[in-house]
Motif scaffolding. Structure first.
Motif, PDB file in Angstrom:
ATOM      1  N   SER A  63       5.299  23.231  21.788  1.00  0.00           N
ATOM      2  CA  SER A  63       5.556  24.133  20.674  1.00  0.00           C
ATOM      3  C   SER A  63       6.950  23.865  20.090  1.00  0.00           C
ATOM      4  O   SER A  63       7.886  23.562  20.821  1.00  0.00           O
ATOM      5  CB  SER A  63       5.441  25.585  21.131  1.00  0.00           C
ATOM      6  OG  SER A  63       6.326  25.830  22.215  1.00  0.00           O
ATOM      7  N   ASN A  64       7.056  23.986  18.788  1.00  0.00           N
ATOM      8  CA  ASN A  64       8.323  23.695  18.115  1.00  0.00           C
ATOM      9  C   ASN A  64       8.319  24.281  16.717  1.00  0.00           C
ATOM     10  O   ASN A  64       7.276  24.735  16.222  1.00  0.00           O
ATOM     11  CB  ASN A  64       8.574  22.183  18.054  1.00  0.00           C
ATOM     12  CG  ASN A  64       7.549  21.473  17.177  1.00  0.00           C
ATOM     13  OD1 ASN A  64       7.692  21.405  15.959  1.00  0.00           O
ATOM     14  ND2 ASN A  64       6.499  20.936  17.793  1.00  0.00           N
TER      15      ASN A  64
ATOM     16  N   LYS B 154       5.975  33.201  14.266  1.00  0.00           N
ATOM     17  CA  LYS B 154       6.153  32.824  15.663  1.00  0.00           C
ATOM     18  C   LYS B 154       6.018  31.308  15.816  1.00  0.00           C
ATOM     19  O   LYS B 154       5.160  30.676  15.196  1.00  0.00           O
ATOM     20  CB  LYS B 154       5.102  33.514  16.545  1.00  0.00           C
ATOM     21  CG  LYS B 154       5.138  35.043  16.468  1.00  0.00           C
ATOM     22  CD  LYS B 154       6.409  35.606  17.047  1.00  0.00           C
ATOM     23  CE  LYS B 154       6.400  37.134  17.041  1.00  0.00           C
ATOM     24  NZ  LYS B 154       7.644  37.704  17.587  1.00  0.00           N
ATOM     25  N   VAL B 155       6.863  30.754  16.668  1.00  0.00           N
ATOM     26  CA  VAL B 155       6.857  29.307  16.919  1.00  0.00           C
ATOM     27  C   VAL B 155       5.540  28.907  17.583  1.00  0.00           C
ATOM     28  O   VAL B 155       5.027  29.615  18.450  1.00  0.00           O
ATOM     29  CB  VAL B 155       8.051  28.918  17.813  1.00  0.00           C
ATOM     30  CG1 VAL B 155       7.977  27.453  18.230  1.00  0.00           C
ATOM     31  CG2 VAL B 155       9.361  29.216  17.095  1.00  0.00           C
ATOM     32  N   GLY B 156       4.995  27.770  17.169  1.00  0.00           N
ATOM     33  CA  GLY B 156       3.747  27.284  17.745  1.00  0.00           C
ATOM     34  C   GLY B 156       3.647  25.775  17.668  1.00  0.00           C
ATOM     35  O   GLY B 156       4.655  25.068  17.702  1.00  0.00           O
ATOM     36  N   ASN B 157       2.420  25.273  17.521  1.00  0.00           N
ATOM     37  CA  ASN B 157       2.213  23.826  17.393  1.00  0.00           C
ATOM     38  C   ASN B 157       1.023  23.535  16.483  1.00  0.00           C
ATOM     39  O   ASN B 157       0.198  22.660  16.780  1.00  0.00           O
ATOM     40  CB  ASN B 157       2.027  23.164  18.764  1.00  0.00           C
ATOM     41  CG  ASN B 157       0.828  23.720  19.517  1.00  0.00           C
ATOM     42  OD1 ASN B 157       0.336  24.815  19.217  1.00  0.00           O
ATOM     43  ND2 ASN B 157       0.330  22.981  20.491  1.00  0.00           N
TER      44      ASN B 157
ATOM     45  N   GLU C  21       2.330  20.369   8.201  1.00  0.00           N
ATOM     46  CA  GLU C  21       3.119  21.452   8.802  1.00  0.00           C
ATOM     47  C   GLU C  21       2.274  22.611   9.289  1.00  0.00           C
ATOM     48  O   GLU C  21       2.806  23.584   9.818  1.00  0.00           O
ATOM     49  CB  GLU C  21       4.161  21.958   7.803  1.00  0.00           C
ATOM     50  CG  GLU C  21       5.387  21.082   7.716  1.00  0.00           C
ATOM     51  CD  GLU C  21       5.052  19.693   7.192  1.00  0.00           C
ATOM     52  OE1 GLU C  21       5.200  18.729   7.948  1.00  0.00           O
ATOM     53  OE2 GLU C  21       4.636  19.573   6.032  1.00  0.00           O
ATOM     54  N   GLY C  22       0.950  22.531   9.114  1.00  0.00           N
ATOM     55  CA  GLY C  22       0.092  23.592   9.599  1.00  0.00           C
ATOM     56  C   GLY C  22       0.431  24.922   8.949  1.00  0.00           C
ATOM     57  O   GLY C  22       0.573  25.028   7.733  1.00  0.00           O
TER      58      GLY C  22
ATOM     59  N   ALA D  74       1.355  18.885  14.990  1.00  0.00           N
ATOM     60  CA  ALA D  74       1.999  19.095  16.298  1.00  0.00           C
ATOM     61  C   ALA D  74       0.978  19.576  17.327  1.00  0.00           C
ATOM     62  O   ALA D  74       1.367  20.057  18.394  1.00  0.00           O
ATOM     63  CB  ALA D  74       3.132  20.105  16.172  1.00  0.00           C
ATOM     64  N   ARG D  75      -0.280  19.432  17.015  1.00  0.00           N
ATOM     65  CA  ARG D  75      -1.344  19.955  17.878  1.00  0.00           C
ATOM     66  C   ARG D  75      -1.267  19.418  19.294  1.00  0.00           C
ATOM     67  O   ARG D  75      -1.536  20.134  20.269  1.00  0.00           O
ATOM     68  CB  ARG D  75      -2.713  19.612  17.269  1.00  0.00           C
ATOM     69  CG  ARG D  75      -3.897  20.190  18.000  1.00  0.00           C
ATOM     70  CD  ARG D  75      -5.205  19.752  17.398  1.00  0.00           C
ATOM     71  NE  ARG D  75      -5.459  18.325  17.614  1.00  0.00           N
ATOM     72  CZ  ARG D  75      -6.592  17.717  17.273  1.00  0.00           C
ATOM     73  NH1 ARG D  75      -7.542  18.406  16.649  1.00  0.00           N
ATOM     74  NH2 ARG D  75      -6.762  16.427  17.501  1.00  0.00           N
TER      75      ARG D  75
END
Length: 282
Positions: A185-186, A173-176, A133-134, A180-181
């Motif tokens: 973005s989600n 903030k939404v990112g990746n 999930e980063g 999800a790299r």
């Protein structure tokens, strides 16, 4: 005959109560035609004429709020951005909310911050499950449910474990980040219950969230996942074993260069040379 006439006359002159005549009052004769008064109805409008008339203006309809289904009030986890998300079970009972990078991830309910991970430790070489999930934040809601927002681009500076927050509070903030790299973005959004970080697979999603997301976005902000979450925990146990995406990739260690030992040449004992010995006199 005379007797009969006398009897008839006596019957016709029967007396009533004293002072009251027994004769039937006579009805006055009707003369002329009676006058009749009537209202002549006006012709009604035709269907075409009725349809051409403008309907009377009325008050605006009264808006009835949706029924209150719980004592909790929820917020859609992405604010002020266009979003789409999956409504079916793919790998895990979680959903991916697609949104533009930088959109606000907000607390879905009043609660306390549980976990905060500000370092993106995920690597495609190892794909460790706990790192997928980063950057992520989890919150334990006042409803007792844990909510995870992952793949974040950044986390708000004041967000830390133990912080009390209200629904709608910006958490990141939404990112990746994470695995999800290589995608758009989600927000990785999951519903579960509180466990120790050791059981990272529980926080990745145990309850399907899309029905609740639909309700919160459409205005029914009191539909709560509490009951379903409690039933799922009772069925599976507090710390169920990991069953999906549990193992990481095993990376073979880099081979260490081997040094070839040179074979030592055996020293051969030299054969003594036949040197003539000369004996001289003293």
């Amino acid at each position: 005959m005379a007797c009969a006439v006398l009897t008839t006359a006596a019957c016709a002159e029967a007396t009533g109560v004293a002072g009251v005549s027994a004769e039937t009052p006579s009805t006055p004769p009707v003369t002329g035609s009676p006058s009749v008064t009537a209202t002549i109805p006006q012709p009604t409008a035709t269907i075409e004429q009725q349809s051409s008339e403008t309907a009377p203006s009325g008050e605006d309809p009264t808006k009835i709020p949706p029924p209150k289904l719980s004592k909790y009030t929820y917020a859609f986890p992405v604010r002020d951005c266009k979003t789409t998300y999956q409504r079916k079970l793919l790998v895990l009972p979680k959903t991916t909310i697609w949104a533009a990078k930088g959109c606000a991830f907000v607390a879905p309910v009043d609660g306390v911050i549980d976990e905060v991970n500000r370092v993106n430790n995920w690597s495609p070489a190892t794909d460790v499950g706990a790192h997928r999930e980063g950057l992520f934040v989890t919150i334990i809601g006042d409803d007792g449910v844990r909510y995870l927002g992952g793949h974040l681009d950044s986390i708000a500076d004041d967000v830390k474990p133990g912080l009390k927050v209200n629904a709608g509070k910006t958490l990141g903030k939404v990112g990746n980040s994470g695995n999800a790299r290589d995608t758009g973005s989600n927000l990785y959004f999951a519903i579960s219950w509180k466990t120790a970080p050791t059981y990272w697979w529980v926080r990745r999603g145990m309850v399907k969230p899309w029905d609740y997301l639909d309700a919160w976005r459409k205005g029914n902000k009191t539909l709560s996942p509490k009951e379903e979450t409690l039933k799922t925990r009772e069925k599976l146990g507090e710390t169920p074993p990991c069953t999906v995406q549990c193992s990481s990739r095993q990376v073979a260690p880099n081979p260490t260069p081997t040094t070839t030992k040179k074979k030592k040449k055996k020293k051969s004992n030299p054969q003594p040379t036949q040197t003539p010995i000369i004996i001289t006199s003293s």
